[in-house]
Design a protein around this motif. Structure first.
Motif, PDB file in Angstrom:
ATOM      1  N   MET A   1      13.516   3.995 -18.914  1.00 17.00           N
ATOM      2  CA  MET A   1      12.916   4.896 -17.923  1.00 17.00           C
ATOM      3  C   MET A   1      12.925   4.214 -16.563  1.00 17.00           C
ATOM      4  O   MET A   1      12.670   3.037 -16.456  1.00 17.00           O
ATOM      5  CB  MET A   1      11.479   5.259 -18.332  1.00 17.00           C
ATOM      6  N   ALA A   2      13.198   4.987 -15.513  1.00 15.62           N
ATOM      7  CA  ALA A   2      13.292   4.426 -14.176  1.00 15.62           C
ATOM      8  C   ALA A   2      11.960   3.840 -13.744  1.00 15.62           C
ATOM      9  O   ALA A   2      10.887   4.294 -14.154  1.00 15.62           O
ATOM     10  CB  ALA A   2      13.733   5.509 -13.195  1.00 15.62           C
ATOM     11  N   THR A   3      12.065   2.807 -12.864  1.00 18.28           N
ATOM     12  CA  THR A   3      10.862   2.116 -12.407  1.00 18.28           C
ATOM     13  C   THR A   3       9.931   3.059 -11.660  1.00 18.28           C
ATOM     14  O   THR A   3       8.710   3.021 -11.842  1.00 18.28           O
ATOM     15  CB  THR A   3      11.249   0.951 -11.486  1.00 18.28           C
ATOM     16  N   ASN A   4      10.503   3.934 -10.820  1.00 14.89           N
ATOM     17  CA  ASN A   4       9.647   4.849 -10.048  1.00 14.89           C
ATOM     18  C   ASN A   4       8.919   5.828 -10.965  1.00 14.89           C
ATOM     19  O   ASN A   4       7.816   6.289 -10.670  1.00 14.89           O
ATOM     20  CB  ASN A   4      10.464   5.596  -8.996  1.00 14.89           C
ATOM     21  N   GLN A   5       9.537   6.166 -12.118  1.00  9.22           N
ATOM     22  CA  GLN A   5       8.868   7.035 -13.076  1.00  9.22           C
ATOM     23  C   GLN A   5       7.693   6.304 -13.726  1.00  9.22           C
ATOM     24  O   GLN A   5       6.623   6.865 -13.929  1.00  9.22           O
ATOM     25  CB  GLN A   5       9.851   7.478 -14.157  1.00  9.22           C
ATOM     26  N   MET A   6       7.886   5.018 -14.026  1.00 13.04           N
ATOM     27  CA  MET A   6       6.801   4.197 -14.571  1.00 13.04           C
ATOM     28  C   MET A   6       5.634   4.146 -13.599  1.00 13.04           C
ATOM     29  O   MET A   6       4.471   4.280 -13.977  1.00 13.04           O
ATOM     30  CB  MET A   6       7.316   2.777 -14.829  1.00 13.04           C
ATOM     31  N   ILE A   7       5.956   3.950 -12.328  1.00 12.87           N
ATOM     32  CA  ILE A   7       4.913   3.854 -11.309  1.00 12.87           C
ATOM     33  C   ILE A   7       4.129   5.159 -11.220  1.00 12.87           C
ATOM     34  O   ILE A   7       2.904   5.166 -11.046  1.00 12.87           O
ATOM     35  CB  ILE A   7       5.531   3.491  -9.943  1.00 12.87           C
ATOM     36  N   SER A   8       4.839   6.290 -11.360  1.00  9.16           N
ATOM     37  CA  SER A   8       4.155   7.584 -11.248  1.00  9.16           C
ATOM     38  C   SER A   8       3.162   7.805 -12.374  1.00  9.16           C
ATOM     39  O   SER A   8       2.285   8.657 -12.284  1.00  9.16           O
ATOM     40  CB  SER A   8       5.179   8.725 -11.241  1.00  9.16           C
ATOM     41  N   TYR A   9       3.273   7.037 -13.472  1.00 12.43           N
ATOM     42  CA  TYR A   9       2.364   7.167 -14.600  1.00 12.43           C
ATOM     43  C   TYR A   9       1.218   6.162 -14.558  1.00 12.43           C
ATOM     44  O   TYR A   9       0.407   6.103 -15.480  1.00 12.43           O
ATOM     45  CB  TYR A   9       3.127   6.989 -15.919  1.00 12.43           C
ATOM     46  N   GLN A  10       1.130   5.369 -13.515  1.00 12.18           N
ATOM     47  CA  GLN A  10       0.093   4.334 -13.429  1.00 12.18           C
ATOM     48  C   GLN A  10      -1.298   4.916 -13.576  1.00 12.18           C
ATOM     49  O   GLN A  10      -2.119   4.424 -14.335  1.00 12.18           O
ATOM     50  CB  GLN A  10       0.198   3.584 -12.092  1.00 12.18           C
ATOM     51  N   THR A  11      -1.556   5.990 -12.827  1.00 11.88           N
ATOM     52  CA  THR A  11      -2.919   6.542 -12.812  1.00 11.88           C
ATOM     53  C   THR A  11      -3.227   7.367 -14.057  1.00 11.88           C
ATOM     54  O   THR A  11      -4.342   7.856 -14.199  1.00 11.88           O
ATOM     55  CB  THR A  11      -3.120   7.423 -11.567  1.00 11.88           C
ATOM     56  N   LEU A  12      -2.250   7.535 -14.950  1.00 14.43           N
ATOM     57  CA  LEU A  12      -2.495   8.284 -16.179  1.00 14.43           C
ATOM     58  C   LEU A  12      -3.096   7.410 -17.277  1.00 14.43           C
ATOM     59  O   LEU A  12      -3.599   7.906 -18.270  1.00 14.43           O
ATOM     60  CB  LEU A  12      -1.190   8.905 -16.689  1.00 14.43           C
ATOM     61  N   LEU A  17      -5.580   2.777 -23.255  1.00 14.37           N
ATOM     62  CA  LEU A  17      -4.238   3.338 -23.096  1.00 14.37           C
ATOM     63  C   LEU A  17      -3.556   2.687 -21.892  1.00 14.37           C
ATOM     64  O   LEU A  17      -3.992   2.840 -20.756  1.00 14.37           O
ATOM     65  CB  LEU A  17      -4.333   4.854 -22.890  1.00 14.37           C
ATOM     66  N   THR A  18      -2.469   1.955 -22.136  1.00 14.28           N
ATOM     67  CA  THR A  18      -1.755   1.259 -21.070  1.00 14.28           C
ATOM     68  C   THR A  18      -0.698   2.155 -20.445  1.00 14.28           C
ATOM     69  O   THR A  18      -0.386   3.239 -20.961  1.00 14.28           O
ATOM     70  CB  THR A  18      -1.073  -0.004 -21.606  1.00 14.28           C
ATOM     71  N   GLN A  19      -0.116   1.668 -19.351  1.00 14.08           N
ATOM     72  CA  GLN A  19       0.948   2.405 -18.684  1.00 14.08           C
ATOM     73  C   GLN A  19       2.150   2.584 -19.623  1.00 14.08           C
ATOM     74  O   GLN A  19       2.766   3.643 -19.654  1.00 14.08           O
ATOM     75  CB  GLN A  19       1.372   1.656 -17.415  1.00 14.08           C
ATOM     76  N   GLN A  20       2.458   1.549 -20.399  1.00 10.10           N
ATOM     77  CA  GLN A  20       3.560   1.647 -21.355  1.00 10.10           C
ATOM     78  C   GLN A  20       3.235   2.646 -22.465  1.00 10.10           C
ATOM     79  O   GLN A  20       4.118   3.364 -22.950  1.00 10.10           O
ATOM     80  CB  GLN A  20       3.860   0.271 -21.956  1.00 10.10           C
ATOM     81  N   ASP A  21       1.958   2.729 -22.867  1.00 14.42           N
ATOM     82  CA  ASP A  21       1.545   3.717 -23.859  1.00 14.42           C
ATOM     83  C   ASP A  21       1.811   5.128 -23.350  1.00 14.42           C
ATOM     84  O   ASP A  21       2.247   6.002 -24.099  1.00 14.42           O
ATOM     85  CB  ASP A  21       0.058   3.564 -24.186  1.00 14.42           C
ATOM     86  N   VAL A  22       1.513   5.356 -22.058  1.00 11.14           N
ATOM     87  CA  VAL A  22       1.738   6.669 -21.455  1.00 11.14           C
ATOM     88  C   VAL A  22       3.222   7.028 -21.520  1.00 11.14           C
ATOM     89  O   VAL A  22       3.598   8.164 -21.833  1.00 11.14           O
ATOM     90  CB  VAL A  22       1.239   6.703 -19.994  1.00 11.14           C
TER      91      VAL A  22
END
Length: 304
Positions: A1-12, A17-22
């Protein structure tokens, strides 16, 4: 998954539940959702404190609409967090079992189900019913008794996965269904088993009562530009706006700047004229805030 997509899930991410879990949730149980639906689902999960990795909540998309479902594990955990939790017992009744029960009137003039006998040998035959008793300190045991006919519609469902699960794993699904019903009643858990959140088309908005909502609710920015409403959406949008005004009054938020700030803070995906899905999502969140607001008032009343 693209880095910017990972960043967009930070606040989720929330709780354990970690960012990688999301990301994992997005690529597995959330793969049928579009990006807006997934972020709304995660926002609801975050508000409820339900962990999708632990099967406490999961999304489904049916005819373009997002449906949020709470698993039995979530109800069990919320019951355990309640005062006086003493567990539950769930049993299936087969056609060869000896089963007797009666209703008993207590000192509070309320009737309670009492299981007199449940004995069996083998072979037991087909499942014809079942019961679940939830126990709570200082309360009469609460028992749910059901016949198979009451849940047979799940096996005939036109929803593929639901039909498959109830057909292939009927006994387990029947038990889970009774556990949810018993715990919801015994511990006043008002989460619905299943809630449809408007996304496409013109769904009917139905307010849901929700308890045990954490105050750390946050709506995530949507990357999609709101689309112009279709002609057939106009009436539904007007009704949603009217409902929104009523909820502002329930929350005690005055007209003008305060309401604008509320929307900017809690529904940052709304830019300009809101679409129907955006309004329905906002109304869902307002229901949660109303629940928290009412709970705080009740707490204050008890302190006085």
């Amino acid at each position: 998954m693209a880095t910017n997509q990972m960043i967009s899930y930070q606040t989720l991410a929330f709780g354990e539940l970690t960012q990688q879990d999301v990301v994992t949730v997005r690529e597995t149980i959330g793969k049928a959702c579009d990006e807006s639906q997934f972020k709304l689902f995660m926002s609801i999960a975050k508000s409820a404190g339900a962990n999708p990795v632990m099967n406490e909540i999961y999304p489904a998309v049916r005819q373009g609409q997002l449906t949020v479902q709470f698993g039995v594990d979530f109800f069990v955990r919320k019951a355990k967090e309640s005062e006086g939790y003493r567990g539950y017992d769930v049993q299936l009744v087969h056609e060869q079992d000896e089963f007797k029960m009666h209703q008993e009137k207590g000192e509070d003039n309320e009737y309670h189900l009492v299981i007199d006998e449940h004995s069996f040998g083998f072979p037991r035959g087909k499942v014809i019913g079942g019961y679940c008793t939830a126990y709570r300190e200082g309360k009469k045991p609460f028992t749910v008794v059901m016949e198979v006919d009451e849940v047979d519609h799940f096996r005939k469902s036109n929803i593929g996965m639901q039909k498959t699960m109830w057909t292939n794993y009927f006994n387990d699904m029947f038990k889970k269904h009774m556990v949810r019903r018993a715990l919801k009643a015994a511990y006043s858990l008002s989460f619905e088993d299943e809630t449809t959140v408007g996304n496409e088309g013109v769904p009917e908005y139905k307010p849901q009562e929700r308890k045990d909502i954490t105050p750390n609710h946050e709506v995530i920015d949507s990357p999609k530009k709101p689309s112009k409403p279709e002609n057939e959406d106009i009436d539904a949008i007007d009704e949603a706006k009217t409902e929104m005004v009523k909820k502002f009054e329930r929350l005690g938020i005055p007209k003008g700047k305060a309401r604008t700030e509320y929307i900017e803070k809690n529904a940052r995906d709304i830019k300009g004229e809101p679409t129907l899905p955006q309004l329905l999502g906002l109304l869902e969140l307002m229901d949660m805030h109303i629940e928290m607001h009412d709970a705080q008032l009740d707490d204050n009343d008890e302190l006085e």
